[in-house]
Write a protein that holds these residues in place. Structure first.
Motif, PDB file in Angstrom:
ATOM      1  N   LYS A 263     -37.179 -15.647  69.286  1.00 25.96           N
ATOM      2  CA  LYS A 263     -37.829 -16.023  68.031  1.00 25.96           C
ATOM      3  C   LYS A 263     -38.466 -17.385  68.212  1.00 25.96           C
ATOM      4  O   LYS A 263     -38.113 -18.130  69.122  1.00 25.96           O
ATOM      5  N   ARG A 264     -39.369 -17.709  67.290  1.00 27.37           N
ATOM      6  CA  ARG A 264     -39.987 -19.030  67.360  1.00 27.37           C
ATOM      7  C   ARG A 264     -40.609 -19.369  66.016  1.00 27.37           C
ATOM      8  O   ARG A 264     -40.783 -18.508  65.163  1.00 27.37           O
ATOM      9  N   GLY A 265     -40.956 -20.647  65.861  1.00 30.12           N
ATOM     10  CA  GLY A 265     -41.605 -21.096  64.645  1.00 30.12           C
ATOM     11  C   GLY A 265     -40.630 -21.313  63.498  1.00 30.12           C
ATOM     12  O   GLY A 265     -39.447 -20.961  63.569  1.00 30.12           O
ATOM     13  N   SER A 266     -41.133 -21.875  62.435  1.00 30.10           N
ATOM     14  CA  SER A 266     -40.285 -22.207  61.292  1.00 30.10           C
ATOM     15  C   SER A 266     -39.669 -20.974  60.649  1.00 30.10           C
ATOM     16  O   SER A 266     -38.536 -21.013  60.150  1.00 30.10           O
ATOM     17  N   LEU A 267     -40.386 -19.858  60.652  1.00 26.93           N
ATOM     18  CA  LEU A 267     -39.862 -18.651  60.018  1.00 26.93           C
ATOM     19  C   LEU A 267     -38.640 -18.097  60.744  1.00 26.93           C
ATOM     20  O   LEU A 267     -37.877 -17.318  60.161  1.00 26.93           O
ATOM     21  N   ALA A 268     -38.444 -18.503  61.990  1.00 29.92           N
ATOM     22  CA  ALA A 268     -37.270 -18.045  62.732  1.00 29.92           C
ATOM     23  C   ALA A 268     -35.976 -18.605  62.129  1.00 29.92           C
ATOM     24  O   ALA A 268     -34.889 -18.094  62.419  1.00 29.92           O
ATOM     25  N   TYR A 269     -36.100 -19.629  61.276  1.00 33.10           N
ATOM     26  CA  TYR A 269     -34.917 -20.269  60.707  1.00 33.10           C
ATOM     27  C   TYR A 269     -34.716 -19.939  59.224  1.00 33.10           C
ATOM     28  O   TYR A 269     -33.781 -20.447  58.601  1.00 33.10           O
ATOM     29  N   VAL A 270     -35.594 -19.110  58.661  1.00 36.33           N
ATOM     30  CA  VAL A 270     -35.451 -18.751  57.256  1.00 36.33           C
ATOM     31  C   VAL A 270     -34.174 -17.936  57.049  1.00 36.33           C
ATOM     32  O   VAL A 270     -33.868 -17.026  57.833  1.00 36.33           O
ATOM     33  N   GLN A 271     -33.430 -18.233  55.995  1.00 34.93           N
ATOM     34  CA  GLN A 271     -32.164 -17.559  55.726  1.00 34.93           C
ATOM     35  C   GLN A 271     -32.399 -16.232  55.006  1.00 34.93           C
ATOM     36  O   GLN A 271     -32.065 -16.076  53.821  1.00 34.93           O
ATOM     37  N   ALA A 272     -32.959 -15.278  55.711  1.00 38.43           N
ATOM     38  CA  ALA A 272     -33.276 -13.989  55.093  1.00 38.43           C
ATOM     39  C   ALA A 272     -32.014 -13.273  54.633  1.00 38.43           C
ATOM     40  O   ALA A 272     -31.976 -12.685  53.551  1.00 38.43           O
ATOM     41  N   GLY A 273     -30.962 -13.311  55.454  1.00 38.29           N
ATOM     42  CA  GLY A 273     -29.719 -12.649  55.089  1.00 38.29           C
ATOM     43  C   GLY A 273     -29.126 -13.227  53.814  1.00 38.29           C
ATOM     44  O   GLY A 273     -28.645 -12.499  52.945  1.00 38.29           O
ATOM     45  N   GLN A 274     -29.162 -14.546  53.696  1.00 40.28           N
ATOM     46  CA  GLN A 274     -28.641 -15.197  52.495  1.00 40.28           C
ATOM     47  C   GLN A 274     -29.463 -14.815  51.276  1.00 40.28           C
ATOM     48  O   GLN A 274     -28.926 -14.605  50.179  1.00 40.28           O
ATOM     49  N   PHE A 275     -30.763 -14.694  51.466  1.00 37.75           N
ATOM     50  CA  PHE A 275     -31.654 -14.317  50.363  1.00 37.75           C
ATOM     51  C   PHE A 275     -31.294 -12.936  49.819  1.00 37.75           C
ATOM     52  O   PHE A 275     -31.162 -12.732  48.611  1.00 37.75           O
ATOM     53  N   PHE A 276     -31.115 -11.964  50.718  1.00 35.99           N
ATOM     54  CA  PHE A 276     -30.792 -10.619  50.272  1.00 35.99           C
ATOM     55  C   PHE A 276     -29.393 -10.547  49.668  1.00 35.99           C
ATOM     56  O   PHE A 276     -29.141  -9.771  48.750  1.00 35.99           O
ATOM     57  N   LYS A 277     -28.468 -11.362  50.171  1.00 35.18           N
ATOM     58  CA  LYS A 277     -27.134 -11.423  49.582  1.00 35.18           C
ATOM     59  C   LYS A 277     -27.221 -11.920  48.145  1.00 35.18           C
ATOM     60  O   LYS A 277     -26.593 -11.362  47.228  1.00 35.18           O
ATOM     61  N   GLU A 278     -28.026 -12.974  47.934  1.00 32.07           N
ATOM     62  CA  GLU A 278     -28.204 -13.501  46.584  1.00 32.07           C
ATOM     63  C   GLU A 278     -28.870 -12.463  45.684  1.00 32.07           C
ATOM     64  O   GLU A 278     -28.547 -12.363  44.493  1.00 32.07           O
ATOM     65  N   LEU A 279     -29.799 -11.703  46.258  1.00 32.63           N
ATOM     66  CA  LEU A 279     -30.472 -10.667  45.484  1.00 32.63           C
ATOM     67  C   LEU A 279     -29.475  -9.627  44.985  1.00 32.63           C
ATOM     68  O   LEU A 279     -29.482  -9.242  43.804  1.00 32.63           O
ATOM     69  N   LEU A 280     -28.590  -9.166  45.857  1.00 35.64           N
ATOM     70  CA  LEU A 280     -27.597  -8.157  45.475  1.00 35.64           C
ATOM     71  C   LEU A 280     -26.617  -8.707  44.447  1.00 35.64           C
ATOM     72  O   LEU A 280     -26.266  -8.021  43.477  1.00 35.64           O
ATOM     73  N   VAL A 281     -26.171  -9.951  44.670  1.00 37.00           N
ATOM     74  CA  VAL A 281     -25.216 -10.553  43.734  1.00 37.00           C
ATOM     75  C   VAL A 281     -25.850 -10.714  42.353  1.00 37.00           C
ATOM     76  O   VAL A 281     -25.229 -10.425  41.321  1.00 37.00           O
ATOM     77  N   THR A 282     -27.107 -11.165  42.334  1.00 31.91           N
ATOM     78  CA  THR A 282     -27.798 -11.360  41.054  1.00 31.91           C
ATOM     79  C   THR A 282     -28.024 -10.037  40.348  1.00 31.91           C
ATOM     80  O   THR A 282     -27.835  -9.925  39.121  1.00 31.91           O
ATOM     81  N   ALA A 283     -28.428  -9.001  41.109  1.00 32.38           N
ATOM     82  CA  ALA A 283     -28.644  -7.683  40.505  1.00 32.38           C
ATOM     83  C   ALA A 283     -27.355  -7.147  39.910  1.00 32.38           C
ATOM     84  O   ALA A 283     -27.338  -6.597  38.794  1.00 32.38           O
ATOM     85  N   ALA A 284     -26.246  -7.328  40.638  1.00 31.49           N
ATOM     86  CA  ALA A 284     -24.954  -6.858  40.137  1.00 31.49           C
ATOM     87  C   ALA A 284     -24.542  -7.626  38.881  1.00 31.49           C
ATOM     88  O   ALA A 284     -24.028  -7.042  37.917  1.00 31.49           O
ATOM     89  N   ARG A 285     -24.806  -8.930  38.895  1.00 30.68           N
ATOM     90  CA  ARG A 285     -24.477  -9.742  37.722  1.00 30.68           C
ATOM     91  C   ARG A 285     -25.275  -9.322  36.491  1.00 30.68           C
ATOM     92  O   ARG A 285     -24.737  -9.204  35.392  1.00 30.68           O
ATOM     93  N   GLU A 286     -26.567  -9.076  36.695  1.00 27.51           N
ATOM     94  CA  GLU A 286     -27.417  -8.657  35.580  1.00 27.51           C
ATOM     95  C   GLU A 286     -27.020  -7.279  35.071  1.00 27.51           C
ATOM     96  O   GLU A 286     -27.006  -7.026  33.868  1.00 27.51           O
ATOM     97  N   ALA A 287     -26.710  -6.368  36.012  1.00 33.48           N
ATOM     98  CA  ALA A 287     -26.306  -5.019  35.603  1.00 33.48           C
ATOM     99  C   ALA A 287     -24.993  -5.061  34.835  1.00 33.48           C
ATOM    100  O   ALA A 287     -24.828  -4.396  33.804  1.00 33.48           O
ATOM    101  N   THR A 288     -24.050  -5.854  35.298  1.00 38.54           N
ATOM    102  CA  THR A 288     -22.763  -5.953  34.628  1.00 38.54           C
ATOM    103  C   THR A 288     -22.917  -6.586  33.252  1.00 38.54           C
ATOM    104  O   THR A 288     -22.323  -6.140  32.268  1.00 38.54           O
ATOM    105  N   GLY A 289     -23.768  -7.600  33.196  1.00 34.74           N
ATOM    106  CA  GLY A 289     -24.001  -8.257  31.915  1.00 34.74           C
ATOM    107  C   GLY A 289     -24.635  -7.331  30.913  1.00 34.74           C
ATOM    108  O   GLY A 289     -24.308  -7.328  29.720  1.00 34.74           O
ATOM    109  N   ARG A 290     -25.547  -6.473  31.396  1.00 31.88           N
ATOM    110  CA  ARG A 290     -26.230  -5.543  30.500  1.00 31.88           C
ATOM    111  C   ARG A 290     -25.242  -4.516  29.949  1.00 31.88           C
ATOM    112  O   ARG A 290     -25.250  -4.172  28.770  1.00 31.88           O
TER     113      ARG A 290
END
Length: 294
Positions: A263-290
């Motif tokens: 890998k190379r460049g700045s995008l090689a260090y983007v926390q993609a896994g963390q982003f998708f984890k936050e996405l799932l947690v947020t979706a679950a939170r919104e669904a539960t809240g609803r």
């Protein structure tokens, strides 16, 4: 700042596209299940956007952009490692003409580079918005070059002295939030990954290593045979079983050596896994809240 803006756009673009898709879904989906899914997606996207802008690094960056007082880069620089480094080079009769300084964003490398340049009568050369994967021209003498990707992209035999700042992550996070400038990067980039690649690049350079007493700053002076970091890196890749790597840039080779993937460049260090984890947690939170409010 341009780097940060580009990364933020890449991170938020899926959310923006999702909002557009949700809007179209709300227009055309007539069944209750479809509307429920679309509303959940919309709430998740809005919630994620709000959470992101409330992160400490993003808040600090926004405050920096709107603050009235500007930075004063012409003020004298001071760093506890500057004088010991200058004194050590003078005591050993090492007339360094080109010094390379590297370290994570927020580690204090710019301050140290400026302080060294002032004490040694050299030019401070910040390579922001200039450094790339391509070899740069370091023929200008009496200069202290600095960038957080300097060692991982360039042939270190271009320098007489290498200075690497290896500050603990807690201190870097505190410093980068306090300064505000570029602070959003700590919420987007994987600084641990950046540190491992930077450490590897410094370790591959030959020569005696010296740690400045009382600091996390390490120094190497070029031995008579040279640093030979590129040859050492190629040799390590061969031992690891990687072939046909001659066309890869240095940073991609370092990723191969450390993580087994190029890998190379700045995008090689983007926390993609963390982003998708936050996405799932947020979706679950919104669904539960609803469901809870139904």
């Amino acid at each position: 700042m341009l780097l940060m803006s580009g990364i933020l756009k890449k991170r938020l673009r899926p959310l923006i596209r999702g909002l557009g898709a949700v809007a179209r879904g709300l227009d055309f989906r007539k069944d209750d299940a479809g509307r429920a899914v679309a509303i959940l997606a919309l709430r998740t996207a809005v919630s994620m956007g709000t959470d992101f802008y409330l992160k400490p690094g993003v808040k600090a960056n926004i405050q920096y952009l709107f603050q009235l007082s500007a930075e004063h880069p012409d003020a004298p620089a001071d760093h506890p490692a500057a004088t010991p480094i200058a004194q050590r080079l003078a005591d050993r009769g090492l007339g360094a003409q080109r010094i390379g300084v590297d370290g994570l964003p927020g580690s204090g490398k710019s301050t140290l580079a400026r302080a060294l340049a002032e004490r040694m009568g050299m030019q401070w050369a910040c390579l922001d918005h200039q450094l790339s994967d391509e070899p740069m021209d370091f023929s200008a003498a009496d200069a202290v070059y600095e960038h957080h990707r300097l060692f991982r992209t360039q042939d270190l035999d271009s320098f007489d002295v290498l200075v690497y700042l290896d500050e603990p992550m807690s201190k870097i996070r505190e410093q980068i939030i306090n300064r505000g400038r570029g602070a959003a990067l700590i919420e987007v980039l994987d600084f641990d990954r950046m540190r491992e690649i930077g450490r590897k690049a410094f370790a591959l350079a030959g020569g005696e290593e010296w740690q400045v007493p009382g600091t996390n700053v390490r120094l190497k002076t070029r031995p008579p045979e040279g640093f030979h970091d590129l040859a050492r890196l190629d040799g390590e890749l061969q031992r690891l079983g990687f072939r046909q790597t001659q066309d890869l840039p240095k940073e991609a080779k370092l990723f191969l050596a450390v993580y087994g993937r190029a890998k190379r460049g700045s995008l090689a260090y983007v926390q993609a896994g963390q982003f998708f984890k936050e996405l799932l947690v947020t979706a679950a939170r919104e669904a539960t809240g609803r469901r809870g409010g139904a």
